[in-house]
Design an enzyme around this catalytic site. Structure first.
Site, PDB file in Angstrom:
ATOM      1  N   ASN A 171       8.148  -7.395   1.223  1.00 11.23           N
ATOM      2  CA  ASN A 171       7.909  -5.995   0.891  1.00 11.23           C
ATOM      3  C   ASN A 171       7.127  -5.358   2.030  1.00 11.23           C
ATOM      4  O   ASN A 171       6.245  -5.983   2.621  1.00 11.23           O
ATOM      5  CB  ASN A 171       7.114  -5.836  -0.407  1.00 11.23           C
ATOM      6  CG  ASN A 171       6.943  -4.375  -0.792  1.00 11.23           C
ATOM      7  OD1 ASN A 171       7.855  -3.755  -1.334  1.00 11.23           O
ATOM      8  ND2 ASN A 171       5.780  -3.805  -0.511  1.00 11.23           N
ATOM      9  N   TYR A 175       0.131   1.850   2.754  1.00  7.18           N
ATOM     10  CA  TYR A 175      -1.050   2.040   1.921  1.00  7.18           C
ATOM     11  C   TYR A 175      -2.244   2.349   2.819  1.00  7.18           C
ATOM     12  O   TYR A 175      -2.413   1.716   3.857  1.00  7.18           O
ATOM     13  CB  TYR A 175      -1.360   0.771   1.107  1.00  7.18           C
ATOM     14  CG  TYR A 175      -0.149   0.087   0.535  1.00  7.18           C
ATOM     15  CD1 TYR A 175       0.697   0.748  -0.353  1.00  7.18           C
ATOM     16  CD2 TYR A 175       0.172  -1.226   0.883  1.00  7.18           C
ATOM     17  CE1 TYR A 175       1.816   0.122  -0.882  1.00  7.18           C
ATOM     18  CE2 TYR A 175       1.280  -1.867   0.356  1.00  7.18           C
ATOM     19  CZ  TYR A 175       2.103  -1.190  -0.521  1.00  7.18           C
ATOM     20  OH  TYR A 175       3.210  -1.816  -1.037  1.00  7.18           O
ATOM     21  N   ARG A 176      -3.068   3.289   2.392  1.00  3.51           N
ATOM     22  CA  ARG A 176      -4.236   3.606   3.207  1.00  3.51           C
ATOM     23  C   ARG A 176      -5.193   2.416   3.215  1.00  3.51           C
ATOM     24  O   ARG A 176      -5.279   1.648   2.258  1.00  3.51           O
ATOM     25  CB  ARG A 176      -4.936   4.854   2.686  1.00  3.51           C
ATOM     26  CG  ARG A 176      -5.693   4.663   1.385  1.00  3.51           C
ATOM     27  CD  ARG A 176      -6.369   5.968   0.986  1.00  3.51           C
ATOM     28  NE  ARG A 176      -7.308   5.790  -0.107  1.00  3.51           N
ATOM     29  CZ  ARG A 176      -7.238   6.429  -1.263  1.00  3.51           C
ATOM     30  NH1 ARG A 176      -6.245   7.268  -1.499  1.00  3.51           N
ATOM     31  NH2 ARG A 176      -8.155   6.221  -2.191  1.00  3.51           N
ATOM     32  N   TRP A 189      -3.429  -0.530  -2.426  1.00  3.84           N
ATOM     33  CA  TRP A 189      -2.086  -0.516  -3.016  1.00  3.84           C
ATOM     34  C   TRP A 189      -2.240  -0.297  -4.518  1.00  3.84           C
ATOM     35  O   TRP A 189      -2.954  -1.004  -5.218  1.00  3.84           O
ATOM     36  CB  TRP A 189      -1.275  -1.760  -2.694  1.00  3.84           C
ATOM     37  CG  TRP A 189      -1.887  -3.107  -2.914  1.00  3.84           C
ATOM     38  CD1 TRP A 189      -2.670  -3.532  -3.934  1.00  3.84           C
ATOM     39  CD2 TRP A 189      -1.707  -4.239  -2.052  1.00  3.84           C
ATOM     40  NE1 TRP A 189      -3.008  -4.852  -3.781  1.00  3.84           N
ATOM     41  CE2 TRP A 189      -2.423  -5.316  -2.634  1.00  3.84           C
ATOM     42  CE3 TRP A 189      -1.001  -4.465  -0.865  1.00  3.84           C
ATOM     43  CZ2 TRP A 189      -2.457  -6.579  -2.055  1.00  3.84           C
ATOM     44  CZ3 TRP A 189      -1.039  -5.713  -0.302  1.00  3.84           C
ATOM     45  CH2 TRP A 189      -1.763  -6.757  -0.892  1.00  3.84           C
ATOM     46  N   GLY A 194       4.803  -2.476  -4.388  1.00  4.51           N
ATOM     47  CA  GLY A 194       5.304  -3.829  -4.150  1.00  4.51           C
ATOM     48  C   GLY A 194       4.224  -4.802  -3.741  1.00  4.51           C
ATOM     49  O   GLY A 194       4.208  -5.960  -4.192  1.00  4.51           O
ATOM     50  N   GLU A 233      12.867  -3.289   3.027  1.00  2.00           N
ATOM     51  CA  GLU A 233      12.601  -2.158   3.903  1.00  2.00           C
ATOM     52  C   GLU A 233      13.022  -2.429   5.340  1.00  2.00           C
ATOM     53  O   GLU A 233      13.424  -1.502   6.058  1.00  2.00           O
ATOM     54  CB  GLU A 233      11.107  -1.794   3.864  1.00  2.00           C
ATOM     55  CG  GLU A 233      10.634  -1.152   2.577  1.00  2.00           C
ATOM     56  CD  GLU A 233      10.313  -2.159   1.475  1.00  2.00           C
ATOM     57  OE1 GLU A 233       9.953  -1.721   0.357  1.00  2.00           O
ATOM     58  OE2 GLU A 233      10.424  -3.376   1.734  1.00  2.00           O
ATOM     59  N   ASP A 282      -7.052  13.453  -0.151  1.00  2.00           N
ATOM     60  CA  ASP A 282      -5.673  13.030  -0.414  1.00  2.00           C
ATOM     61  C   ASP A 282      -4.666  14.165  -0.242  1.00  2.00           C
ATOM     62  O   ASP A 282      -5.029  15.318  -0.025  1.00  2.00           O
ATOM     63  CB  ASP A 282      -5.583  12.448  -1.828  1.00  2.00           C
ATOM     64  CG  ASP A 282      -4.740  11.193  -1.885  1.00  2.00           C
ATOM     65  OD1 ASP A 282      -3.822  11.059  -1.063  1.00  2.00           O
ATOM     66  OD2 ASP A 282      -5.010  10.343  -2.750  1.00  2.00           O
TER      67      ASP A 282
END
Length: 315
Positions: A171, A175-176, A189, A194, A233, A282
């Protein structure tokens, strides 16, 4: 047109007048965000990608706003219009729908495209020109503090590579990552992602993780794309590019990463460990609240000899 790596895309942007180099010294704390915020809100040709060449405390340039307009997105993904890409994806997904053999035969071209998308495995890679395993540190990266109320500095444009512990399925997510110190990051995450599912399966013990920065634009996009479960991906990026992504095995963890990445952070997450992460300015326009999230522990840094640090401004 498919780009081999990030610097090839940068050269394309510069050639077409879509990149501005900033030669004066700038701070990674708030200043780059303020400049980028102004530039990204301009209309037409004034909205350009920015390459900050003299970031205080770092010896590598920072690339930001690279994909901040429709024409740069279409160039990055090799299409004339973003709707063209949507049509290609719809055709690909339609292969799984019911129909006669003759119907599927008409779509053979798409199947051939998928076959060409398989990744290739290499033993030498630009992302491993420099290997730091004895005393790896995040300190040299020009990670930005974007907004005044942020809990710290954040990596915002990563590809986070994990493997399902039972099946080995890959996967890649975006993600930050909050910098806690020179050796640990907050791994944001969310529970439906994933990487979080792989962590739940791991339950205990160290789960290997690799974080990539840079690489070809299709791979960067694929890490952020909301793909159906089970869709790799890396294969999706190869399908977008029209040719498979070169992968190389990490030095300290059993994970493969794109060979053309600029920087790779190798390490692990312990599923039983949590630390307070946030707040973070955000995409909603508000700060997301601080909460407990997993912790990434660094075991190696590999990179190009002269890397570019790619980032994006969220919010």
């Amino acid at each position: 047109m498919a780009f081999t790596d990030l610097r090839e895309f940068v050269a394309h942007l510069e050639k077409h007048g879509r990149l501005h180099r900033v030669h004066v010294p700038v701070s990674r704390d708030l200043e780059i965000t303020e400049i980028t915020d102004r530039v990204s809100k301009r209309s037409g040709g004034a909205n350009v990608a920015l390459l900050f060449e003299r970031v205080e405390g770092a010896d590598m340039p920072v690339l930001v706003n690279a994909f901040g307009s429709e024409d740069r997105m279409t160039a990055a993904l090799g299409v004339e219009r973003l709707d063209d890409l949507g049509a290609r994806i719809a055709k690909l997904l339609d292969l799984k729908m019911p129909g006669t053999f003759a119907d599927r035969l008409k779509k053979l071209g798409t199947l051939v495209d998928v076959a060409r998308a398989a990744p290739r495995h290499v033993t030498q890679a630009p992302c491993q020109e420099i290997v730091e395993t004895a005393n790896p540190s995040i300190a040299g990266l020009p990670v930005l503090r974007c907004w005044p109320g942020d809990g710290g500095r954040y990596i915002t444009l990563p590809g986070v590579f994990t493997r399902e512990p039972r099946t080995g399925a890959r996967n890649v997510g975006m993600y930050r990552l909050q910098v806690f110190d020179d050796h640990t990051l907050g791994m944001h995450w969310q529970i439906h992602k994933g990487g979080a599912e792989h962590e739940r399966v791991a339950a205990s013990g160290r789960m290997p993780v690799a974080i990539t920065l840079g690489g070809d634009p299709a791979m960067i996009y694929a890490a952020s794309a909301p793909l159906p479960p089970g869709v790799d991906e890396v294969v999706f990026a190869g399908w977008l590019r029209g040719t498979g992504v070169d992968l190389v095995r990490c030095k300290t963890v059993d994970v493969e990463v794109p060979a053309q990445a600029e920087i790779v952070l190798e390490g692990y997450v312990d599923p039983v460990e949590r630390r307070l992460e946030g707040p973070f300015g955000d995409h909603t326009g508000y700060y997301s609240l601080a909460r407990d999230y997993p912790v990434f522990h660094l075991t190696a840094v590999t990179r190009r000899a002269r890397p570019i640090y790619p980032t994006t401004i969220v919010g």
